[in-house]
Design a protein around this motif. Structure first.
Motif, PDB file in Angstrom:
ATOM      1  N   MET A 176       0.679  -1.248   0.029  1.00 23.13           N
ATOM      2  CA  MET A 176       0.011  -0.047   0.039  1.00 23.13           C
ATOM      3  C   MET A 176       0.906   1.387   0.029  1.00 23.13           C
ATOM      4  N   TRP A 177       1.775   1.474   0.847  1.00 24.24           N
ATOM      5  CA  TRP A 177       2.609   2.345   0.920  1.00 24.24           C
ATOM      6  C   TRP A 177       3.577   2.581  -0.379  1.00 24.24           C
ATOM      7  N   ALA A 178       3.876   1.571  -0.870  1.00 23.16           N
ATOM      8  CA  ALA A 178       4.769   1.659  -2.337  1.00 23.16           C
ATOM      9  C   ALA A 178       3.822   2.306  -3.428  1.00 23.16           C
ATOM     10  N   THR A 179       2.764   2.237  -3.305  1.00 23.17           N
ATOM     11  CA  THR A 179       1.668   2.791  -4.194  1.00 23.17           C
ATOM     12  C   THR A 179       1.202   4.297  -3.717  1.00 23.17           C
ATOM     13  N   PHE A 180       1.033   4.458  -2.235  1.00 22.48           N
ATOM     14  CA  PHE A 180       0.753   5.846  -1.958  1.00 22.48           C
ATOM     15  C   PHE A 180       1.877   6.835  -2.300  1.00 22.48           C
ATOM     16  N   ARG A 181       3.176   6.403  -1.954  1.00 20.95           N
ATOM     17  CA  ARG A 181       4.174   7.287  -2.001  1.00 20.95           C
ATOM     18  C   ARG A 181       4.567   7.866  -3.539  1.00 20.95           C
ATOM     19  N   GLU A 182       4.013   7.322  -4.623  1.00 20.15           N
ATOM     20  CA  GLU A 182       3.936   7.702  -5.833  1.00 20.15           C
ATOM     21  C   GLU A 182       3.099   8.674  -6.542  1.00 20.15           C
ATOM     22  N   LEU A 183       2.079   8.949  -5.519  1.00 18.64           N
ATOM     23  CA  LEU A 183       0.903   9.777  -6.003  1.00 18.64           C
ATOM     24  C   LEU A 183       1.514  11.244  -6.088  1.00 18.64           C
ATOM     25  N   PRO A 184       1.010  11.913  -7.193  1.00 15.40           N
ATOM     26  CA  PRO A 184       1.403  13.154  -7.473  1.00 15.40           C
ATOM     27  C   PRO A 184       1.016  14.105  -6.598  1.00 15.40           C
ATOM     28  N   ARG A 185       1.255  15.205  -6.349  1.00 16.17           N
ATOM     29  CA  ARG A 185       0.608  16.546  -5.921  1.00 16.17           C
ATOM     30  C   ARG A 185      -0.633  16.907  -7.118  1.00 16.17           C
ATOM     31  N   ALA A 186      -1.704  17.282  -6.231  1.00 19.31           N
ATOM     32  CA  ALA A 186      -2.739  17.471  -6.992  1.00 19.31           C
ATOM     33  C   ALA A 186      -2.991  19.181  -7.056  1.00 19.31           C
ATOM     34  N   ASP A 187      -2.460  19.851  -6.137  1.00 15.14           N
ATOM     35  CA  ASP A 187      -2.764  21.282  -6.092  1.00 15.14           C
ATOM     36  C   ASP A 187      -1.650  21.860  -5.259  1.00 15.14           C
ATOM     37  N   GLY A 188      -1.387  23.183  -5.014  1.00 12.33           N
ATOM     38  CA  GLY A 188      -0.569  23.875  -4.090  1.00 12.33           C
ATOM     39  C   GLY A 188      -0.946  23.730  -2.685  1.00 12.33           C
ATOM     40  N   ASP A 189      -0.288  24.408  -1.717  1.00  8.18           N
ATOM     41  CA  ASP A 189      -0.460  24.428  -0.501  1.00  8.18           C
ATOM     42  C   ASP A 189      -1.809  25.123  -0.022  1.00  8.18           C
ATOM     43  N   VAL A 190      -2.548  24.804   1.187  1.00  9.40           N
ATOM     44  CA  VAL A 190      -3.361  25.345   1.474  1.00  9.40           C
ATOM     45  C   VAL A 190      -3.224  25.487   3.078  1.00  9.40           C
ATOM     46  N   MET A 191      -4.256  26.267   3.694  1.00 15.98           N
ATOM     47  CA  MET A 191      -4.178  26.319   5.267  1.00 15.98           C
ATOM     48  C   MET A 191      -4.833  24.952   5.579  1.00 15.98           C
ATOM     49  N   SER A 192      -4.273  24.247   6.839  1.00 15.42           N
ATOM     50  CA  SER A 192      -4.819  23.102   7.297  1.00 15.42           C
ATOM     51  C   SER A 192      -4.596  22.921   8.919  1.00 15.42           C
ATOM     52  N   HIS A 193      -5.429  22.357   9.585  1.00 12.01           N
ATOM     53  CA  HIS A 193      -5.394  22.178  10.742  1.00 12.01           C
ATOM     54  C   HIS A 193      -3.925  21.346  11.027  1.00 12.01           C
TER      55      HIS A 193
END
Length: 292
Positions: A176-193
């Motif tokens: 699962m992690w091997a798949t997750f770590r390849e995911l590209p960024r979708a958008d720029g940073d936003v404010m998050s808790h």
């Protein structure tokens, strides 16, 4: 709970509060905390003592940064959040600076599970939308925790897989992690808790009524606050959250990835010292695995 833990006895907390904040009339009483020893002061305030040993100057700078973040969150949160009051000095055998903030009354989602509630899911979606709408003022994610580049966590994840042997079936989790770590960024940073877990969410009657631990409020991957979908919600309400936020496939999967990274750390790390947090991690991993 930690190998580098600093103990804060009740009598020490009382002496420190009396010395740094002599106008406070109520004696501290214990509350719950994992990276802080938390003592409630009367009805309206709480003292938070860092538990992990570190350089006092670095801790002081971190406390100032947390106070600034929590103050910013207080200006935009749709529900009550703790507001910084002041910073106390080391003393009486306790080696670190510490902080006082306001108390948010109520029960956390760890005590009063709202995961069944579509209304709570809608409240979470409204919270995440509101936080995302806050101007980053050009700031970017600059930490070393969750919220930046997924592969940066490879070494920590390898530690988690190794330490989880015997507790979990690790091989499918590695895949699962091997798949997750390849995911590209979708958008720029936003404010998050940055840490929407049950212990940081206050609820009543299946609704969101407060938010805790605002010191991590800042710019991050837009998917970071989607960890709430897996830590806090059952299947039906989780679908409500996704629909209301309009999450695309990549963003949703990155939310799964951040929840996975956090849950892998909780399961083994707290298995002896804080079984409730360990169970949270294992429950989240089960939800993530079932969703494949």
């Amino acid at each position: 709970m930690h190998t580098d833990e600093v103990r804060v006895r009740l009598e020490t907390a009382r002496a420190l509060v009396a010395e740094s904040f002599p106008g406070l009339e109520h004696l501290p009483v214990p509350a719950e905390g994992t990276v802080h020893a938390v003592y409630r002061i009367g009805e309206d305030l709480t003292a938070r003592f860092p538990l992990r040993r570190a350089d006092p100057a670095a801790v002081l700078q971190h406390l100032y940064s947390e106070a600034a973040a929590a103050g910013e969150l207080a200006t935009c949160s749709p529900v009550p959040v703790p507001v910084p009051v002041g910073i106390g000095r080391p003393g009486h055998g306790y080696p670190l600076p510490w902080a006082v903030q306001t108390w948010v009354s109520g029960r956390t989602a760890a005590e009063d599970d709202p995961g069944w509630s579509p209304a709570f899911a809608a409240d979470l979606a409204g919270l995440i939308r509101r936080l995302r709408s806050v101007d980053t003022r050009g700031r970017r994610f600059a930490g070393d925790g969750r919220g930046g580049h997924l592969p940066d966590h490879d070494a920590w994840m390898e530690t988690c897989f190794r330490r989880s042997a015997g507790l979990l079936d690790v091989d499918p989790l590695r895949r699962m992690w091997a798949t997750f770590r390849e995911l590209p960024r979708a958008d720029g940073d936003v404010m998050s808790h940055g840490d929407l877990v049950p212990g940081n969410v206050v609820t009543a009657g299946g609704r969101l009524t407060g938010l805790l631990d605002g010191g991590g409020f800042g710019p991050a991957d837009p998917a970071l606050d989607l960890v709430a979908a897996w830590h806090l919600l059952d299947d039906g309400p989780r679908a409500v959250l996704r629909d209301m936020l309009g999450c695309g496939v990549v963003e949703w999967e990155r939310g799964r990835a951040w929840a996975f990274a956090q849950a892998m750390g909780l399961g083994w790390y707290y298995v002896e010292s804080n079984q409730a947090l360990s169970r949270l991690g294992l429950r989240t991993l089960e939800r993530l695995s079932r969703a494949r």
